[in-house]
Scaffold this motif. Structure first.
Motif, PDB file in Angstrom:
ATOM      1  N   SER A   1      13.825  22.562  -5.289  1.00 20.57           N
ATOM      2  CA  SER A   1      13.433  23.908  -5.694  1.00 20.57           C
ATOM      3  C   SER A   1      12.493  24.505  -4.660  1.00 20.57           C
ATOM      4  O   SER A   1      11.812  23.789  -3.921  1.00 20.57           O
ATOM      5  CB  SER A   1      12.731  23.855  -7.046  1.00 20.57           C
ATOM      6  N   PRO A   2      12.448  25.815  -4.610  1.00 23.07           N
ATOM      7  CA  PRO A   2      11.539  26.470  -3.660  1.00 23.07           C
ATOM      8  C   PRO A   2      10.083  26.062  -3.897  1.00 23.07           C
ATOM      9  O   PRO A   2       9.340  25.853  -2.934  1.00 23.07           O
ATOM     10  CB  PRO A   2      11.735  27.960  -3.918  1.00 23.07           C
ATOM     11  N   LEU A   3       9.706  25.911  -5.150  1.00 21.16           N
ATOM     12  CA  LEU A   3       8.318  25.531  -5.425  1.00 21.16           C
ATOM     13  C   LEU A   3       8.005  24.152  -4.857  1.00 21.16           C
ATOM     14  O   LEU A   3       6.935  23.901  -4.317  1.00 21.16           O
ATOM     15  CB  LEU A   3       8.055  25.541  -6.928  1.00 21.16           C
ATOM     16  N   PHE A   4       8.972  23.253  -4.982  1.00 21.11           N
ATOM     17  CA  PHE A   4       8.783  21.916  -4.427  1.00 21.11           C
ATOM     18  C   PHE A   4       8.529  22.003  -2.920  1.00 21.11           C
ATOM     19  O   PHE A   4       7.628  21.377  -2.379  1.00 21.11           O
ATOM     20  CB  PHE A   4      10.021  21.055  -4.706  1.00 21.11           C
ATOM     21  N   HIS A   5       9.326  22.844  -2.246  1.00 18.58           N
ATOM     22  CA  HIS A   5       9.153  22.981  -0.789  1.00 18.58           C
ATOM     23  C   HIS A   5       7.796  23.574  -0.447  1.00 18.58           C
ATOM     24  O   HIS A   5       7.134  23.152   0.491  1.00 18.58           O
ATOM     25  CB  HIS A   5      10.274  23.840  -0.207  1.00 18.58           C
ATOM     26  N   LEU A   6       7.394  24.564  -1.236  1.00 15.59           N
ATOM     27  CA  LEU A   6       6.128  25.230  -0.912  1.00 15.59           C
ATOM     28  C   LEU A   6       4.945  24.281  -1.067  1.00 15.59           C
ATOM     29  O   LEU A   6       3.975  24.375  -0.324  1.00 15.59           O
ATOM     30  CB  LEU A   6       5.926  26.453  -1.822  1.00 15.59           C
TER      31      LEU A   6
ATOM     32  N   SER B   1       5.001  20.853  -0.993  1.00 13.88           N
ATOM     33  CA  SER B   1       5.187  19.500  -0.477  1.00 13.88           C
ATOM     34  C   SER B   1       4.820  19.462   0.994  1.00 13.88           C
ATOM     35  O   SER B   1       4.853  20.479   1.690  1.00 13.88           O
ATOM     36  CB  SER B   1       6.647  19.073  -0.618  1.00 13.88           C
ATOM     37  N   GLY B   2       4.529  18.252   1.424  1.00 18.39           N
ATOM     38  CA  GLY B   2       4.304  18.036   2.844  1.00 18.39           C
ATOM     39  C   GLY B   2       3.228  18.973   3.380  1.00 18.39           C
ATOM     40  O   GLY B   2       2.256  19.281   2.700  1.00 18.39           O
ATOM     41  N   ALA B   3       3.446  19.437   4.605  1.00 11.93           N
ATOM     42  CA  ALA B   3       2.414  20.224   5.280  1.00 11.93           C
ATOM     43  C   ALA B   3       2.694  21.707   5.209  1.00 11.93           C
ATOM     44  O   ALA B   3       2.223  22.469   6.058  1.00 11.93           O
ATOM     45  CB  ALA B   3       2.303  19.779   6.729  1.00 11.93           C
ATOM     46  N   THR B   4       3.462  22.158   4.209  1.00 16.04           N
ATOM     47  CA  THR B   4       3.818  23.584   4.165  1.00 16.04           C
ATOM     48  C   THR B   4       2.586  24.488   4.186  1.00 16.04           C
ATOM     49  O   THR B   4       2.479  25.372   5.038  1.00 16.04           O
ATOM     50  CB  THR B   4       4.631  23.894   2.891  1.00 16.04           C
TER      51      THR B   4
ATOM     52  N   ILE C   1       0.820  -1.216   0.000  1.00 17.91           N
ATOM     53  CA  ILE C   1       0.000   0.000   0.000  1.00 17.91           C
ATOM     54  C   ILE C   1       0.855   1.268   0.000  1.00 17.91           C
ATOM     55  O   ILE C   1       0.583   2.209  -0.731  1.00 17.91           O
ATOM     56  CB  ILE C   1      -0.936   0.012   1.227  1.00 17.91           C
ATOM     57  N   THR C   2       1.841   1.300   0.859  1.00 16.87           N
ATOM     58  CA  THR C   2       2.511   2.577   1.100  1.00 16.87           C
ATOM     59  C   THR C   2       3.475   2.942  -0.018  1.00 16.87           C
ATOM     60  O   THR C   2       4.032   2.110  -0.707  1.00 16.87           O
ATOM     61  CB  THR C   2       3.299   2.558   2.433  1.00 16.87           C
ATOM     62  N   ARG C   3       3.608   4.203  -0.150  1.00 19.94           N
ATOM     63  CA  ARG C   3       4.591   4.780  -1.060  1.00 19.94           C
ATOM     64  C   ARG C   3       5.326   5.860  -0.275  1.00 19.94           C
ATOM     65  O   ARG C   3       4.767   6.491   0.612  1.00 19.94           O
ATOM     66  CB  ARG C   3       3.895   5.439  -2.255  1.00 19.94           C
ATOM     67  N   ALA C   4       6.552   6.085  -0.653  1.00 15.67           N
ATOM     68  CA  ALA C   4       7.281   7.177  -0.010  1.00 15.67           C
ATOM     69  C   ALA C   4       6.628   8.499  -0.409  1.00 15.67           C
ATOM     70  O   ALA C   4       6.178   8.655  -1.543  1.00 15.67           O
ATOM     71  CB  ALA C   4       8.738   7.162  -0.455  1.00 15.67           C
ATOM     72  N   THR C   5       6.591   9.409   0.522  1.00 14.23           N
ATOM     73  CA  THR C   5       6.079  10.737   0.178  1.00 14.23           C
ATOM     74  C   THR C   5       7.133  11.439  -0.673  1.00 14.23           C
ATOM     75  O   THR C   5       8.315  11.074  -0.627  1.00 14.23           O
ATOM     76  CB  THR C   5       5.809  11.577   1.434  1.00 14.23           C
ATOM     77  N   PRO C   6       6.718  12.445  -1.437  1.00 14.23           N
ATOM     78  CA  PRO C   6       7.706  13.139  -2.268  1.00 14.23           C
ATOM     79  C   PRO C   6       8.896  13.646  -1.455  1.00 14.23           C
ATOM     80  O   PRO C   6      10.034  13.561  -1.900  1.00 14.23           O
ATOM     81  CB  PRO C   6       6.900  14.297  -2.856  1.00 14.23           C
ATOM     82  N   LEU C   7       8.608  14.144  -0.255  1.00 18.99           N
ATOM     83  CA  LEU C   7       9.708  14.667   0.571  1.00 18.99           C
ATOM     84  C   LEU C   7      10.690  13.558   0.889  1.00 18.99           C
ATOM     85  O   LEU C   7      11.914  13.724   0.816  1.00 18.99           O
ATOM     86  CB  LEU C   7       9.157  15.255   1.869  1.00 18.99           C
ATOM     87  N   ASP C   8      10.133  12.370   1.261  1.00 15.85           N
ATOM     88  CA  ASP C   8      10.982  11.233   1.578  1.00 15.85           C
ATOM     89  C   ASP C   8      11.780  10.791   0.364  1.00 15.85           C
ATOM     90  O   ASP C   8      12.974  10.510   0.444  1.00 15.85           O
ATOM     91  CB  ASP C   8      10.119  10.045   2.049  1.00 15.85           C
ATOM     92  N   GLU C   9      11.053  10.779  -0.751  1.00 20.19           N
ATOM     93  CA  GLU C   9      11.680  10.298  -1.967  1.00 20.19           C
ATOM     94  C   GLU C   9      12.847  11.197  -2.362  1.00 20.19           C
ATOM     95  O   GLU C   9      13.925  10.718  -2.715  1.00 20.19           O
ATOM     96  CB  GLU C   9      10.624  10.270  -3.085  1.00 20.19           C
ATOM     97  N   VAL C  10      12.619  12.488  -2.244  1.00 19.02           N
ATOM     98  CA  VAL C  10      13.683  13.434  -2.591  1.00 19.02           C
ATOM     99  C   VAL C  10      14.850  13.272  -1.616  1.00 19.02           C
ATOM    100  O   VAL C  10      16.017  13.212  -2.018  1.00 19.02           O
ATOM    101  CB  VAL C  10      13.153  14.874  -2.586  1.00 19.02           C
TER     102      VAL C  10
ATOM    103  N   SER D   1       5.147  19.352  -7.287  1.00 15.03           N
ATOM    104  CA  SER D   1       5.587  18.412  -6.262  1.00 15.03           C
ATOM    105  C   SER D   1       4.920  17.094  -6.635  1.00 15.03           C
ATOM    106  O   SER D   1       4.520  16.916  -7.782  1.00 15.03           O
ATOM    107  CB  SER D   1       5.130  18.935  -4.900  1.00 15.03           C
ATOM    108  N   GLY D   2       4.768  16.197  -5.664  1.00 16.17           N
ATOM    109  CA  GLY D   2       4.005  14.988  -5.960  1.00 16.17           C
ATOM    110  C   GLY D   2       2.596  15.384  -6.390  1.00 16.17           C
ATOM    111  O   GLY D   2       2.061  16.391  -5.898  1.00 16.17           O
ATOM    112  N   VAL D   3       1.991  14.610  -7.277  1.00 20.50           N
ATOM    113  CA  VAL D   3       0.704  15.010  -7.842  1.00 20.50           C
ATOM    114  C   VAL D   3      -0.341  15.235  -6.751  1.00 20.50           C
ATOM    115  O   VAL D   3      -0.969  16.299  -6.656  1.00 20.50           O
ATOM    116  CB  VAL D   3       0.198  13.949  -8.846  1.00 20.50           C
ATOM    117  N   ALA D   4      -0.497  14.222  -5.883  1.00 19.74           N
ATOM    118  CA  ALA D   4      -1.498  14.342  -4.821  1.00 19.74           C
ATOM    119  C   ALA D   4      -1.170  15.505  -3.897  1.00 19.74           C
ATOM    120  O   ALA D   4      -2.037  16.283  -3.512  1.00 19.74           O
ATOM    121  CB  ALA D   4      -1.565  13.041  -4.039  1.00 19.74           C
ATOM    122  N   TRP D   5       0.100  15.633  -3.565  1.00 17.65           N
ATOM    123  CA  TRP D   5       0.500  16.662  -2.602  1.00 17.65           C
ATOM    124  C   TRP D   5       0.328  18.052  -3.163  1.00 17.65           C
ATOM    125  O   TRP D   5      -0.045  18.971  -2.450  1.00 17.65           O
ATOM    126  CB  TRP D   5       1.940  16.426  -2.150  1.00 17.65           C
TER     127      TRP D   5
END
Lengths: 585, 190, 347
Positions: C258-263, C265-268, C173-182, C205-209
């Protein structure tokens, strides 16, 4: 005519309460009948209690001075609002948040409303008068700031000095909900207000005047502008004369008829009209605070402790300008004011020209009486007004509005324990109070410290700058009565200061008492010592004297004895001779 | 070994000199603690602490002769302030000294009863009673500290203690938490 | 006629706490919908369980503390805490972990400090921090997004997993989150560009995120518009994070995201608009809010890049919660008339 484009500065903070002003502006200002009894508190102004000039039983004429400015300091005179008899001078509950009593003169009116010869001489050509003469008149007429501060106008004007004020600001903003007395005054008596402003400008030698009116009063703005045009046109025409008929309102009351008869004064054209400008300011509470209005109109923030004339500014209320007009041009002291009687507790909300001392209940009766919603009585507006316990209280100079309303309509925050909708919740530090605060305070921090009674910290957060406008309480999502905490902290700090002053005075007095006792003791001892010394000296002297006297006595005795001896010897010799002689015979 | 001893002695000498210098350089002038204590006392000069006035009591506290809890007029708030100042534990008020009254009092002379004996004038520690022999006396209410020292000397008991009358000048806005529980109006005893 | 004078500060007519809290909940709707779309029933189960547990715990805490239960429950603050906490949890997490987390949020972080208004730390973030430190494995089991895996877990299966009736095949089921993957990708020497070239990465970022982040952004903008929150904190959080990220990215774009990825991703976005803006634990002065927000942004980047946790919003917020009293003290605004321009303004 005015080519000046007035730039406005944005006010910081502020709130938009429901204004409810239309309720009371549907009817023109009504003159009330003369109430049978007037209750006139002595303390209606900032300053000292005035000195009484009348006694119980005196018959007074309308406009007669009942009490004069205190001899010890600033204050304002009080006049008889109508003719009648003083039936009592006693302590009565006054319109004050404490519900405490103060000295009041009780005047039973005789219904004649007779001026006698009490009317002051009209100074229609006030532009020929010296500033001192006008100031004296304003003082004589007992004019105080009618915007709510009730500070003696004469003192304010005199301390500003002649020529220091560049911009005179006339406050017609009237930002507080429900109140419409200034609005109605400007609508109906705009020319008189302008003349009043002209008097002020003449008196202060002001260069220009800005009349700030909130833009929710278009009728007032229009009336002021048209009055300016009429009066200014007359001024430009050079010798046009216009009649400033202040009593155009033909009401049944005696007041209107006599002001009509007297106020048909020919007012000279207003030369300063081009320098007077009516400025519509955005409707936002509390734009009517003097400092806030000054900033909106001029961009100048008057810092704490700085007097506005030193920045070339002075702010007066429109109502005050009108009273000054009445005092100077009509010779009428401040014995009545326009009061709004409104709220959903009133049958027919409207404005009255009410005599000072009129009981609220009398005005309510004139406004058609109460509705079943009459739950709360507030003097002033809902934001800054004070809740009063009884409608028997009298109209005072500060009374711009009598608001009688239901609790719900006012959205009152009165902490009914049964009401868990409006329960006071803990502060969630949302900062809305800070955003609403027009003076950039941190009400939330002040609240924490006031609650902890850490008054030093409250003072550090500039409590003294708080204008108690109620904007913070208005927006608080936790329904915290912030302003009450600040009023509590202010009065408590004042009390503590007074206590500190008293204790240091007591210390000084005690030290002096001790010093005096010590000095008296020292003096007593000195005296005793001196007495003792004197006694000793006397004793010594007496001893010496006794010794000398003794000698002389002894001498005398000796001498006497000698004399006696000699006498004896002489007698003996004589006897011998006799014997010898007899022997010889 | 010798070296170590020398170093230690040297250090000791150095720091000793430093401390000695600091003691002279940063010496605190006078004895301000008495003044500070005196500032906190209510200045009623009532003598309930057994000292003749507030200043002597302050001096006694400064010398450590007596505790901080012998001032009834000051009550708990003064005890707390003194405890904070002197960094000692606050104590409950000494009951022998007297009771604390939350309401400030002033003396008032029933003038019709006064015989003009001047005894109270002599007793008043702040000279707040005026009058002359055989003439009626009166209390200057603003100056009266409510110390009650004038009560015992009066031969005709014509002095009463009354709460300071409430006026709009000394009225304090009620603290919001107490609203609804305590009536705002305070009865003033005539 | 006599009148009641029991009136304090007269008028109060503004949204009260419960109304503010409700608006926060409304603002979460787009994000909840997006998460539901990508992660299925687990999201809803988390939310429902969290709200139920939070209300129960809040009620017990109020009752034990002798406070009026009803008005305080009606303030919605516990529900907001529960929802924010639930949205930070991986879907399909065991029910008892939610309970443990909320125990720390409601009882420890909130009521032991005196209840609403008195908590120095954000309760939802305390709960998250406790769980991620204590149960790192369970807390990082993010299922793959539906768009990636193509598998939609039924409601009954989801419930069975949550309540431990059924063992999930976590590896499947699980997949690494984009942050984890990066992060893991960069550690193993891949370049950032190669990592994000994967098909489950979108343009941000990740599509879902990225879509979830956009939904939070939408809700956040609504909150600013509705004046529930001020702009200072979210803007400064995002600017602080983007600023540091941009700097590092310019230094070497192959090893720094990239800054956009950080903005996005995750719970930003959740952190910037919904967590850092919690009024009780945030700074209150306008300038202080900027300092507070920018510092959070900075710490988010630092902990994400050089720390070991899957995301760092919670730690960044908690660190800055500690600094709030000091920030507020030093950033008091100048009072009216004290701004040094007591002279004629330019006309």
């Amino acid at each position: 005519m005015n080519t000046l484009i007035q730039k406005l500065w944005k006010m910081r903070g502020g709130v938009h309460p429901a204004f409810h002003k239309d309720d009371s502006t549907r009817q023109p200002i009504q003159h009330t009948a003369i109430p049978p009894q007037l209750i006139i508190p002595l303390q209606q102004h900032v300053g000292h209690l005035p000195d009484l000039k009348v006694a119980i039983g005196d018959t007074v004429e309308k406009g007669q001075m009942l009490a004069s400015v205190s001899a010890v300091g600033i204050g304002a005179a009080i006049h008889a609002p109508t003719s009648g008899v003083i039936t009592s001078i006693e302590e009565r509950t006054i319109p004050h948040p404490s519900g405490l009593a103060g000295s009041c003169i009780v005047l039973d009116s005789d219904g004649k409303d007779d001026w006698g010869n009490q009317r002051l001489a009209p100074l229609a050509d006030y532009r020929e008068c010296a500033a001192d003469e006008l100031l004296q008149r304003i003082e004589q007429a007992g004019v105080v700031g009618l915007g709510g501060a009730v500070f003696p106008s004469e003192v304010k004007l005199a301390s500003a000095g002649e020529g220091n004020v560049e911009t005179l600001i006339i406050n017609g903003a009237e930002c507080e909900p429900y109140i419409s007395c200034d609005d109605m005054l400007m609508r109906e008596r705009a020319e008189e207000v302008i003349v009043g402003i002209d008097i002020l400008m003449h008196l202060l030698k002001a260069k220009r005047c800005l009349i700030g009116v909130e833009d929710n009063k278009p009728e007032a703005i229009a009336a002021l502008n048209s009055a300016l045009e009429t009066l200014g046109a007359a001024g430009n025409a050079g010798h046009g004369q216009i009649e400033a008929d202040q009593g155009s309102n033909t009401q049944l009351s005696g007041d209107s008829s006599d002001s009509a008869s007297l106020a048909i004064q020919t007012v000279s054209p207003i030369a300063s009209a081009p320098r007077i400008e009516v400025v519509a300011v955005p409707t936002m509470y509390p734009s009517g605070d003097a400092k806030q209005l000054t900033r909106i109109l001029t961009g100048i923030e008057i810092p704490k402790g700085v007097r506005s004339p030193s920045l070339g500014l002075l702010c007066h209320n429109v109502g005050t300008a009108y009273s000054i007009y009445e005092a100077v041009v009509a010779g009428k002291p401040l014995i009545s004011r326009i009061t709004t009687v409104t709220g959903n507790g009133i049958q027919s909300p409207q404005n009255f020209e009410a005599l000072i001392g009129t009981p609220f209940s009398f005005l309510v009766e004139q406004a058609g009486g109460y509705t079943d919603k009459a739950e709360r009585l507030i003097m002033g507006g809902p934001m800054m007004g004070i809740a009063l316990p009884s409608d028997g209280l009298p109209v005072v100079k500060a009374c711009n509005c009598i608001l009688i309303s239901s609790r719900d309509e006012l959205r009152l925050n009165d902490h009914d324990p049964a009401d868990d909708e409006r329960l006071v919740m803990p502060c969630i530090r949302c900062g809305k109070c800070m955003q609403a605060c027009p003076v950039k305070l941190l009400p939330q921090q002040m609240y924490w410290h006031a609650r902890a009674r850490d008054f030093e910290k409250v003072a550090e957060h500039n409590l003294s700058d708080c204008i108690e406008c109620g904007a913070c309480s208005y927006v608080c999502p936790s329904h915290i009565p912030l302003v009450d905490y600040f009023r509590f902290a202010k009065t408590e700090m004042k009390a503590q200061q007074q206590a500190a002053i008293k204790s240091s005075q007591s210390r000084e007095r005690h030290e002096f008492h001790e010093f005096r006792k010590a000095r008296e003791k020292a003096e007593r001892e000195e005296k005793r010592r001196k007495q003792k010394e004197a006694l000793q000296k006397k004793k010594a002297a007496a001893a010496d004297g006794k010794a000398g006297e003794g000698d002389s006595k002894q001498d005398a005795i000796k001498a006497a004895m000698e004399r006696a001896k000699a006498k004896k010897a002489a007698l003996k010799a004589a006897a011998k001779n006799k014997q010898d002689n007899s022997d010889a015979v | 070994m010798l070296m170590a001893i020398l170093v230690m002695v040297g250090l000791a000498a150095f720091f000793g000199a430093l401390l000695g210098y600091a003691a002279i350089k940063f010496k605190v002038e006078g004895d301000p603690i008495t003044d500070q204590i005196d500032q906190l006392l209510p200045q009623t000069q009532c003598g309930q602490c057994s000292y003749p006035g507030c200043r002597p009591y302050a001096e006694a506290i400064a010398k450590g002769e007596i505790g901080i809890n012998h001032c009834p007029p000051g009550g708990d708030s003064t005890i707390q302030a003194l405890a904070d100042l002197l960094d000692v534990e606050p104590l409950p008020l000494d009951e022998e000294a007297g009771e604390h009254s939350d309401v400030p009092l002033v003396a008032i002379i029933r003038e019709e009863t006064c015989i003009g004996c001047t005894l109270c004038i002599q007793a008043c520690p702040v000279d707040a009673i005026v009058g002359a022999a055989k003439l009626m006396h009166t209390v200057i209410a603003d100056e009266c500290t409510g110390c009650e020292l004038c009560l015992p000397p009066c031969p005709v008991d014509c002095i009463d203690m009354i709460p300071v009358p409430q006026s709009t000048d000394n009225w304090v806005w009620p603290e919001p938490a107490t609203l609804g529980k305590i009536p705002i109006k305070i009865e003033v005893k005539a | 006629m006599q009148f009641d004078t029991r009136i304090t500060s007269l008028v109060n007519d503004a949204p009260d706490i419960s109304q503010l809290m409700k608006q926060v909940l409304y603002a979460l709707i787009p994000a909840v919908a997006t998460l539901l779309y990508f992660y299925g029933w687990g999201v809803l189960i988390n939310l429902v369980l969290a709200v139920v547990f939070a209300l129960a715990l809040e009620g017990i805490a109020l009752w034990v503390r002798g406070k009026p239960v009803k008005p305080f429950l009606k303030d919605f603050s516990a529900i907001v805490t529960a929802c924010l906490f639930a949205l930070t949890l991986p879907p399909l997490i065991s029910w008892w972990l939610i309970l443990v987390g909320l125990f720390f949020a409601i009882i420890v972080a909130k009521h032991l400090y005196g209840g609403i208004g008195y908590n120095p730390f954000n309760p939802a973030m305390i709960a998250y921090a406790v769980l991620i430190v204590s149960f790192p494995l369970q807390m990082s089991q993010w299922p793959g997004a539906y768009s990636v895996t193509g598998e939609w877990l039924s409601l009954s299966d989801s419930l069975s997993i949550v309540f431990g009736q059924m063992d999930a095949d976590w590896d499947a089921i699980t997949r690494a989150t984009p942050l984890d993957e990066v992060r893991t990708g960069l550690i193993t020497g891949q370049s950032y560009q190669d990592i994000v070239a994967g098909d489950h990465f979108g343009w941000l970022s990740g599509v879902a995120w990225q879509w979830t982040s956009l939904a939070y952004l939408l809700g956040g903008l609504y909150l600013i518009k509705a004046r529930v929150i001020s702009w200072q904190i979210p803007v400064s959080v995002l600017a602080g994070l983007a600023g540091v990220a941009a700097l590092m990215w310019l230094v070497d774009s192959s090893i720094y995201a990239s800054p956009l990825f950080h903005l996005f991703s995750g719970a930003t976005m959740l952190g910037a608009f919904f967590i850092a803006t919690d009024p009780v634990s945030a700074s209150t002065t306008p300038f202080g809010q900027l300092v507070y927000g920018a510092s959070i942004g900075f710490f988010i980047y630092v902990i994400r890049t050089w720390g070991v946790y899957p995301d760092s919003v919670a730690f960044a917020v908690l660190i800055m919660n500690m600094a709030v009293p000091m920030i507020d003290y030093y950033t008091q605004p100048k009072v009216f008339g004290d701004s040094g321009r007591a002279v004629h303004g330019k006309r």
